[in-house]
Design a protein around this motif. Structure first.
Motif, short mmCIF file in Angstrom:
data_model
loop_
_atom_site.label_atom_id
_atom_site.label_comp_id
_atom_site.label_asym_id
_atom_site.label_seq_id
_atom_site.Cartn_x
_atom_site.Cartn_y
_atom_site.Cartn_z
N MET A 111 10.00 -115.68 -11.67
CA MET A 111 10.27 -114.34 -11.13
C MET A 111 8.96 -113.57 -10.94
SD MET A 111 13.75 -113.05 -13.01
CE MET A 111 13.11 -113.24 -14.65
N ALA A 112 8.11 -113.59 -11.96
CA ALA A 112 6.83 -112.87 -11.88
C ALA A 112 5.98 -113.43 -10.74
CB ALA A 112 6.08 -112.96 -13.20
N GLY A 113 5.98 -114.75 -10.57
CA GLY A 113 5.23 -115.36 -9.47
C GLY A 113 5.77 -114.95 -8.11
N GLY A 114 7.09 -114.91 -7.98
CA GLY A 114 7.70 -114.49 -6.72
C GLY A 114 7.37 -113.04 -6.39
N ILE A 115 7.37 -112.19 -7.41
CA ILE A 115 7.02 -110.78 -7.22
C ILE A 115 5.56 -110.66 -6.78
CG2 ILE A 115 6.64 -108.60 -8.46
CD1 ILE A 115 9.20 -109.33 -10.10
N HIS A 116 4.69 -111.41 -7.44
CA HIS A 116 3.27 -111.37 -7.10
C HIS A 116 3.02 -111.84 -5.67
CE1 HIS A 116 -1.06 -111.78 -7.43
NE2 HIS A 116 -0.93 -113.03 -6.99
N LEU A 117 3.66 -112.95 -5.29
CA LEU A 117 3.46 -113.48 -3.94
C LEU A 117 3.98 -112.52 -2.87
CD1 LEU A 117 4.23 -117.28 -4.40
CD2 LEU A 117 1.99 -116.15 -4.22
N ALA A 118 4.91 -111.65 -3.23
CA ALA A 118 5.42 -110.66 -2.29
C ALA A 118 4.49 -109.44 -2.20
CB ALA A 118 6.83 -110.22 -2.70
N GLY A 119 3.42 -109.44 -2.99
CA GLY A 119 2.44 -108.35 -2.92
C GLY A 119 2.70 -107.20 -3.87
N ALA A 120 3.55 -107.40 -4.86
CA ALA A 120 3.88 -106.32 -5.79
C ALA A 120 3.17 -106.52 -7.13
CB ALA A 120 5.39 -106.26 -6.01
N ASN A 121 2.89 -105.41 -7.79
CA ASN A 121 2.31 -105.42 -9.13
C ASN A 121 3.37 -104.99 -10.12
OD1 ASN A 121 -0.40 -106.01 -8.26
ND2 ASN A 121 -0.51 -103.90 -7.53
N ILE A 158 10.32 -108.81 -1.49
CA ILE A 158 10.28 -109.04 -2.93
C ILE A 158 11.47 -109.89 -3.36
CG2 ILE A 158 10.43 -107.94 -5.21
CD1 ILE A 158 8.95 -105.51 -3.93
N ALA A 159 12.67 -109.52 -2.91
CA ALA A 159 13.87 -110.27 -3.26
C ALA A 159 13.77 -111.72 -2.78
CB ALA A 159 15.11 -109.60 -2.68
N LYS A 160 13.28 -111.90 -1.57
CA LYS A 160 13.13 -113.26 -1.02
C LYS A 160 12.10 -114.05 -1.83
CE LYS A 160 12.06 -115.78 3.28
NZ LYS A 160 11.49 -116.87 2.56
N GLY A 161 11.01 -113.40 -2.20
CA GLY A 161 9.98 -114.06 -3.01
C GLY A 161 10.55 -114.56 -4.33
N ILE A 162 11.38 -113.75 -4.96
CA ILE A 162 12.00 -114.15 -6.23
C ILE A 162 12.98 -115.30 -5.99
CG2 ILE A 162 13.56 -113.41 -8.07
CD1 ILE A 162 12.26 -110.59 -7.75
N ARG A 163 13.83 -115.15 -4.98
CA ARG A 163 14.80 -116.22 -4.68
C ARG A 163 14.10 -117.54 -4.38
NH1 ARG A 163 16.84 -112.75 -1.08
NH2 ARG A 163 18.30 -111.29 -1.97
N ASP A 164 13.08 -117.47 -3.53
CA ASP A 164 12.36 -118.69 -3.17
C ASP A 164 11.70 -119.34 -4.39
OD1 ASP A 164 13.14 -118.32 -0.55
OD2 ASP A 164 11.16 -117.69 0.16
N ALA A 165 11.13 -118.51 -5.26
CA ALA A 165 10.48 -119.05 -6.46
C ALA A 165 11.51 -119.68 -7.40
CB ALA A 165 9.70 -117.95 -7.18
N LEU A 166 12.64 -119.02 -7.58
CA LEU A 166 13.66 -119.55 -8.50
C LEU A 166 14.36 -120.78 -7.95
CD1 LEU A 166 15.25 -116.29 -9.93
CD2 LEU A 166 13.71 -117.88 -11.07
N LEU A 167 14.50 -120.85 -6.65
CA LEU A 167 15.16 -122.00 -6.04
C LEU A 167 14.17 -123.09 -5.63
CD1 LEU A 167 17.76 -120.01 -3.89
CD2 LEU A 167 18.14 -121.16 -6.09
#
Length: 176
Positions: A111-121, A158-167
């Motif tokens: 989740m943290a990686g997906g958030i980071h890759l989406a450009g969020a801190n 952000i949501a897509k980044g998390i989904r992509d990372a988790l899946l």
């Protein structure tokens, strides 16, 4: 070592209340306030809230608990195993990202990686596991200028980044 143990015990008591004095009353009072916030959906406090331990009820603010209970109920009624919700939280000066998913090793990392890759801190993270094995994780995130993400496209990224990372649709290690 003794000082470390005393510090940990004092921190727990200040944050959660004494486990034998006051904790039950704090949780009960918060459940009443959350049920009031939910109005007609107040039954979720007993139905979904029963899955959550006292630490969750003490650590999370009432508005976030109400939102989490509604999010969990909606995702389960829709048969979803993963639910990601993003919303601007003006009071906290950030975007709140709530993720409800089956807990497993590496969940927080992904989740943290997906958030980071989406450009969020990530400026705050609260992670909880319900008694049924679902994670109720809440993040406060900001953009590179310390501001909340306000546009729908940004929050969807952000949501897509998390989904992509988790899946496992994206390789986190090469990108981080």
């Amino acid at each position: 070592q003794l000082l470390g143990e005393l510090y940990d015990a004092a921190e727990e008591r200040l944050r959660l209340g004494h486990m034998r004095q006051g904790r039950t009353q704090k949780v009960a009072a918060k459940k009443v306030r959350v049920a009031e916030l939910l109005g007609e959906r107040g039954h979720l406090v007993e139905e979904v809230g029963a899955l959550l331990r006292d630490a969750y009820w003490i650590a999370e603010p009432e508005d976030i608990i109400a939102s989490n209970l509604e999010q969990y109920a909606a995702s389960r009624s829709g048969g979803e195993q993963l639910s990601v919700a993003c919303a601007v939280d003006a009071v906290r000066g950030a975007t709140r990202v709530s993720v409800i998913a089956a807990d497993h090793p590496g969940l927080f990392y992904r989740m943290a990686g997906g958030i980071h890759l989406a450009g969020a801190n990530i400026i705050d993270a609260r992670i909880h596991t319900a008694t049924n094995g679902y994670a109720f994780d809440n993040f406060l995130v900001q953009d590179q200028h310390g501001q909340p993400f306000r546009e729908d496209a940004q929050m969807e990224r952000i949501a897509k980044g998390i989904r992509d990372a988790l899946l496992a649709r994206t390789q986190l290690v090469p990108k981080l």
